[in-house]
Design an enzyme around this catalytic site. Structure first.
Site, short mmCIF file in Angstrom:
data_model
loop_
_atom_site.label_atom_id
_atom_site.label_comp_id
_atom_site.label_asym_id
_atom_site.label_seq_id
_atom_site.Cartn_x
_atom_site.Cartn_y
_atom_site.Cartn_z
NE ARG A 51 -8.29 -7.76 2.43
CZ ARG A 51 -8.01 -7.28 2.71
NH1 ARG A 51 -7.12 -6.25 1.67
NH2 ARG A 51 -7.07 -7.28 3.66
CG ASP A 56 -5.93 -0.86 6.46
OD1 ASP A 56 -5.73 -1.23 5.16
OD2 ASP A 56 -5.65 0.48 7.03
CB THR A 107 -1.23 0.42 1.08
OG1 THR A 107 -1.67 -1.19 1.24
CG2 THR A 107 -2.11 0.86 1.05
N GLY A 142 -5.09 -5.26 6.63
CA GLY A 142 -6.24 -4.15 6.40
C GLY A 142 -7.14 -4.84 7.48
#
Lengths: 331, 331
Positions: free
Chosen positions: B227, B230, B199, B253
């Site tokens: 899915r 976060d 990320t 996440g």
């Protein structure tokens, strides 16, 4: 801020609660709900369904069941009713489809599950719980969420199940005015029977001192672009942790997300020393400052339900211990 | 907890910052990133891209631009690089597709925008910003989000643009072990070049004292069922409010959602009286207690960037005022 439903438990019941209190509170959405807008017959239907949802949760708790089961049971009753904007009574998207969101959280260990944009699952709250208990994930969306729920064997329903004449008329009106309808706000040109839809939710404390919260919604009439509101967002529409509170929110989802409403409420209790009621009022003030409206239900380990809303009304109710469920609609 | 990148600003630059400080911090994901896993050449590529991202943000801030523009500019550079798991370098889902999530938040007024499960948009962070600025919503998902981004005229890319041999190999390995890969965790049988995805995110303070945060990701290799982690969840992966801090998270996440990580950090600062560093460490401790790992970057109105991670490494960096960008990877 409006106060909670008036306490109506008998002294005996209150005493029993003090040793191992248990309680459940629910909401069926907030909005422009006025006495003038509801006929006595319709109002009676709402009250009866709210009471049935409370009894479903209360039965679980009275039998020493977990708060997680209680909130799921209560929400399922509201999802099964065409009166509330969740499950069967979900409103239509711009494209004339159903897109349902739900979330659930267990205050013991903060396990959580959520789904967004389900289209055929009869009880989205069961899908949220399956995500929590039978997947490695917290949030599943769209076709993938649908596929997961089906793999888990959850009941589905044909489009006709979700297709009520009232919701279709609401979409027609909303399309004409190119307007997004939030919860129970009736448009100026509301057809008869409007102002009667909304997100649903439940919070509960069980005899073991565990908190849980659940929220389910059909979202906004006339919504587009896969819009997701606060209901499936852990921390916005739903939160539960034994160390603070369980919360379920309803209202203008975007502002509740921007306020991180449910978690902000918990943080105000946990770190800010506020009572649940004051925390709920402060969060709603923030929501209002951000241009939003709606309501919150809260419970902590004392078992005293708290209600707050900045709209004309909120479908709501609570059952403390074995006392008869109490419901309310207006301020 | 690992300390921040060593302060390297000259005394003069520090003095200038004290009047109207501005700064940007970024991350490129956290995970099993060790010196042994990166060749000198690959490490140099990472460092150069992190520095380029910081310069892109710093340029905006130095020209009195808003922190919102700065975080978007920095994230765009990381999205455009195949090195990071966001935009171009996104990992593959179980079905061999790309599903990208992003979010952005403006600390001035807590306006926010987010997208989940985009498949063809070149820069998901631009889509998140378009949601914030040009829709009535905060979160759009799936085909609807894609449609909205296209209507807004955002650049798209063919599947080949996102298709790198490394990511495909990672999917093959993950499928074989039926394993979800989180950020930079290399599987036991990692192919050469693994452990190099994650990320990305940025937080910034501008000269007007406004905070902003942005996060973007390709999610988990081998993920299924739509899915969502976060990264696109306001309050979990991203948060910004001028009254407290701007935060961007990376890691597992699901646990960051269950911790409401970004907003919890802000609440610890705002209501709990913690310093940003202590708040970040506490949130990571909570994430760890929930079984997760990852990292956080934080900035407050003092302009001092804070980094925290409980993994072997986190691609990260900061640029304070006009000082040269500093980058780091390992503990």
């Amino acid at each position: 801020m409006p106060g909670p439903v008036a306490a109506g438990a008998t002294p005996g019941a209150r005493a029993a609660m003090q040793t191992r209190p248990f309680a459940i509170a629910i909401h069926g959405g907030a909005g422009t709900i006025t006495r003038a807008a509801l006929t006595p017959g319709v109002e009676a239907d709402y009250r009866a369904t709210l009471a049935a949802a409370l009894r479903a949760g209360q039965q679980v708790l009275a039998a020493d069941g977990p708060s997680l089961d209680a909130v799921a049971a209560a929400v399922r009753v509201l999802e099964d009713s065409p009166l509330f904007n969740a499950g069967r009574g979900s409103v239509f998207t711009h494209d004339g489809r159903i897109e349902m969101d739900a979330s659930i959280m267990d205050g013991r260990d903060r396990r959580a599950g959520a789904v967004a944009a389900l289209t055929t699952i009869r009880n989205p709250i069961d899908a949220a719980r399956a995500v929590m208990e039978r997947s490695r994930h917290v949030l599943l969306v769209g076709a993938g969420a649908e596929e997961f729920a089906r793999e888990q064997g959850l009941a589905t329903a044909e489009p006709e199940y979700f297709h009520t004449a009232l919701r279709w008329e609401q979409l027609r009106v909303a399309r004409e005015s190119d307007r997004l309808q939030i919860d129970h706000d009736a448009p100026a040109s509301a057809p008869a029977g409007d102002g009667k839809y909304g997100t649903v939710g439940a919070v509960a404390l069980d005899r073991d001192g565990n908190l849980a919260a659940a929220t389910s919604t059909g979202g906004l009439t006339n919504k587009r672009f896969g819009r997701v509101g606060d209901s499936p967002i852990i921390g916005a529409g739903t939160w539960a942790e034994n160390e603070s509170v369980a919360v379920s929110a309803t209202g203008s989802g975007e502002t509740f997300i921007r306020a991180a409403a449910a978690h902000e409420l918990a943080a105000l209790v946990k770190y800010g020393g506020r009572t649940p009621q004051r925390a709920a009022d402060e969060v709603l003030a923030t929501v209002e400052r951000l241009g939003g409206r709606g309501g919150l239900i809260v419970i902590d380990r004392s078992g005293e339900p708290v209600f707050a809303f900045n709209t004309e009304g909120m479908y709501r109710g609570c059952a403390c211990g074995v006392s008869a469920p109490e419901v309310a609609i207006y301020r």
